[in-house]
Design an enzyme around this catalytic site. Sequence first.
Site, PDB file in Angstrom:
ATOM      1  N   LYS A 170       0.837  -1.212   0.000  1.00 60.61           N
ATOM      2  CA  LYS A 170       0.000   0.000   0.000  1.00 60.61           C
ATOM      3  C   LYS A 170       0.875   1.267   0.000  1.00 60.61           C
ATOM      4  O   LYS A 170       0.648   2.213  -0.762  1.00 60.61           O
ATOM      5  CB  LYS A 170      -0.930  -0.008   1.216  1.00 60.61           C
ATOM      6  CG  LYS A 170      -1.709   1.279   1.438  1.00 60.61           C
ATOM      7  CD  LYS A 170      -2.662   1.603   0.299  1.00 60.61           C
ATOM      8  CE  LYS A 170      -3.187   3.030   0.419  1.00 60.61           C
ATOM      9  NZ  LYS A 170      -3.984   3.451  -0.724  1.00 60.61           N
ATOM     10  N   LYS A 239       2.093  11.231   4.885  1.00 60.84           N
ATOM     11  CA  LYS A 239       2.336  10.086   5.801  1.00 60.84           C
ATOM     12  C   LYS A 239       2.709   8.836   5.001  1.00 60.84           C
ATOM     13  O   LYS A 239       3.653   8.126   5.333  1.00 60.84           O
ATOM     14  CB  LYS A 239       1.072   9.810   6.622  1.00 60.84           C
ATOM     15  CG  LYS A 239       1.139   8.515   7.425  1.00 60.84           C
ATOM     16  CD  LYS A 239      -0.227   7.964   7.801  1.00 60.84           C
ATOM     17  CE  LYS A 239      -1.008   7.489   6.601  1.00 60.84           C
ATOM     18  NZ  LYS A 239      -2.268   6.799   6.930  1.00 60.84           N
TER      19      LYS A 239
HETATM   20  P1  NAD Z   1     -10.348  10.512   7.918  1.00 65.45           P
HETATM   21  O1  NAD Z   1      -9.467  11.454   8.606  1.00 65.45           O
HETATM   22  O2  NAD Z   1     -11.422  11.000   7.015  1.00 65.45           O
HETATM   23  O3  NAD Z   1     -11.053   9.524   8.985  1.00 65.45           O
HETATM   24  C1  NAD Z   1     -10.416   9.034  10.123  1.00 65.45           C
HETATM   25  C2  NAD Z   1     -11.468   8.800  11.187  1.00 65.45           C
HETATM   26  O4  NAD Z   1     -10.821   8.238  12.327  1.00 65.45           O
HETATM   27  C3  NAD Z   1     -12.169  10.086  11.654  1.00 65.45           C
HETATM   28  O5  NAD Z   1     -13.571   9.912  11.655  1.00 65.45           O
HETATM   29  C4  NAD Z   1     -11.616  10.302  13.072  1.00 65.45           C
HETATM   30  O6  NAD Z   1     -12.534  10.941  13.934  1.00 65.45           O
HETATM   31  C5  NAD Z   1     -11.365   8.866  13.491  1.00 65.45           C
HETATM   32  N1  NAD Z   1     -10.407   8.771  14.592  1.00 65.45           N
HETATM   33  C6  NAD Z   1      -9.242   9.426  14.756  1.00 65.45           C
HETATM   34  N2  NAD Z   1      -8.642   9.050  15.899  1.00 65.45           N
HETATM   35  C7  NAD Z   1      -9.447   8.126  16.458  1.00 65.45           C
HETATM   36  C8  NAD Z   1      -9.384   7.339  17.651  1.00 65.45           C
HETATM   37  N3  NAD Z   1      -8.367   7.451  18.502  1.00 65.45           N
HETATM   38  N4  NAD Z   1     -10.400   6.479  17.911  1.00 65.45           N
HETATM   39  C9  NAD Z   1     -11.448   6.364  17.051  1.00 65.45           C
HETATM   40  N5  NAD Z   1     -11.584   7.076  15.931  1.00 65.45           N
HETATM   41  C10 NAD Z   1     -10.585   7.939  15.630  1.00 65.45           C
HETATM   42  O7  NAD Z   1      -9.371   9.513   7.132  1.00 65.45           O
HETATM   43  P2  NAD Z   1      -9.717   8.616   5.848  1.00 65.45           P
HETATM   44  O8  NAD Z   1      -9.472   9.433   4.641  1.00 65.45           O
HETATM   45  O9  NAD Z   1     -10.998   7.898   6.062  1.00 65.45           O
HETATM   46  O10 NAD Z   1      -8.489   7.600   5.930  1.00 65.45           O
HETATM   47  C11 NAD Z   1      -8.448   6.565   6.889  1.00 65.45           C
HETATM   48  C12 NAD Z   1      -7.271   5.662   6.562  1.00 65.45           C
HETATM   49  O11 NAD Z   1      -7.442   5.122   5.239  1.00 65.45           O
HETATM   50  C13 NAD Z   1      -5.928   6.402   6.549  1.00 65.45           C
HETATM   51  O12 NAD Z   1      -4.943   5.575   7.080  1.00 65.45           O
HETATM   52  C14 NAD Z   1      -5.694   6.701   5.071  1.00 65.45           C
HETATM   53  O13 NAD Z   1      -4.322   6.831   4.776  1.00 65.45           O
HETATM   54  C15 NAD Z   1      -6.339   5.481   4.425  1.00 65.45           C
HETATM   55  N6  NAD Z   1      -6.840   5.679   3.052  1.00 65.45           N
HETATM   56  C16 NAD Z   1      -7.562   6.801   2.732  1.00 65.45           C
HETATM   57  C17 NAD Z   1      -8.046   6.950   1.425  1.00 65.45           C
HETATM   58  C18 NAD Z   1      -8.857   8.163   1.006  1.00 65.45           C
HETATM   59  O14 NAD Z   1      -9.056   8.346  -0.203  1.00 65.45           O
HETATM   60  N7  NAD Z   1      -9.346   8.985   1.912  1.00 65.45           N
HETATM   61  C19 NAD Z   1      -7.801   5.955   0.472  1.00 65.45           C
HETATM   62  C20 NAD Z   1      -7.090   4.816   0.850  1.00 65.45           C
HETATM   63  C21 NAD Z   1      -6.619   4.677   2.140  1.00 65.45           C
END
Ligand code: NAD
Length: 302
Positions: A170, A239
């Site tokens: 990834k 990141k």
């Molecule tokens: P985001 O910031 O939109 O969502 C993260 C969520 O986690 C938020 O709702 C936040 O409140 C919650 N959170 C944070 N700390 C927390 C805790 N201690 N306990 C419980 N909940 C907590 O992020 P995202 O875009 O959904 O990405 C999530 C993961 O997926 C990341 O690692 C990112 O790199 C990966 N990712 C994102 C995408 C994308 O297009 N957005 C695509 C592939 C992978």
Amino acid sequence: MRIGIIGVGNMGSRMAKNFLKAGVDVGLYDINEKALQELVHLGANAIETPAELARTYPYIITILPNSNIVKATIFGENGLIEGLHRGSMIIEMTTAIPTITKEIASNLEERGLRMIDAPVSGGVVKAEDGTLTIMVGGKEQDFEEVQSYLKIIGENIVHVGSIGAGHTIKALNNMVSATTLAVTGEALALGVKLGLNPEKMLDVINSSTGRSFSSEFKFPAQVLTRNFGGNFSIDLMVKDITIALGMADEQRTPMVVSSATYQLWKQALAQSDPNVDHTEVIKHIEKMTHAEIQGSKLEIVD
Ligand code: NAD
């Protein structure tokens, strides 16, 4: 079927909706209560703590910002570890650091508990359609056991190796993606300075050898339109690049092009709000080159 999800941001919320649509009993935990509201209206159960979630649901997805948060969610106060029982499994979908993933998994294994890593690619569009690419690291039998769940949210589901392998590929994928976005931006900005039209340049690139996901989808939809959007933050992309270069460091492996990509993205991050969409890296390139990559709206064919 029953599943718990920790983290219902851009990605987790869309996964939760697809599980609900498929009739799965979904339990949720997120520190942001607002993020839970819509999903609770759709039938999900908001659970007070990760520990309680683990007591109630046999499979727990974590899809959180980074490895440290995953670790705290598992081993911290009221963490998953307090509720997990033999037979349950963590499906770790965060884009995370493979060495930390392996440490967590081995700690869990000593207590007779199971985890696989299963990060995703495809962004919010594929998360919404339930067509994500899911790259899985872990034991074959654990992978097989959760296939029916993964099929609800993903289309291309690949078992890539042992624990940590999913997180490894990834980060490498995103390193490539960050590089194609940046280098295409540099090429288009220079072309604009030389008097070329961005739409015509993209037409050519997209039917030539320079094409990539960035040129085919991100530029037409997010850059030319000046929409940019806000579904995958620049902070998260940096990141991911950092994870890839960290792995290279551990292996004492030179990454010449990737290191240049890293510096460019760090510069862009330093000059912007970390929450803006990652495609705003192009604004940074435009500033440096004094050229704007703008065009009329292009239809995306997907
Ligand atoms: P985001 O910031 O939109 O969502 C993260 C969520 O986690 C938020 O709702 C936040 O409140 C919650 N959170 C944070 N700390 C927390 C805790 N201690 N306990 C419980 N909940 C907590 O992020 P995202 O875009 O959904 O990405 C999530 C993961 O997926 C990341 O690692 C990112 O790199 C990966 N990712 C994102 C995408 C994308 O297009 N957005 C695509 C592939 C992978």
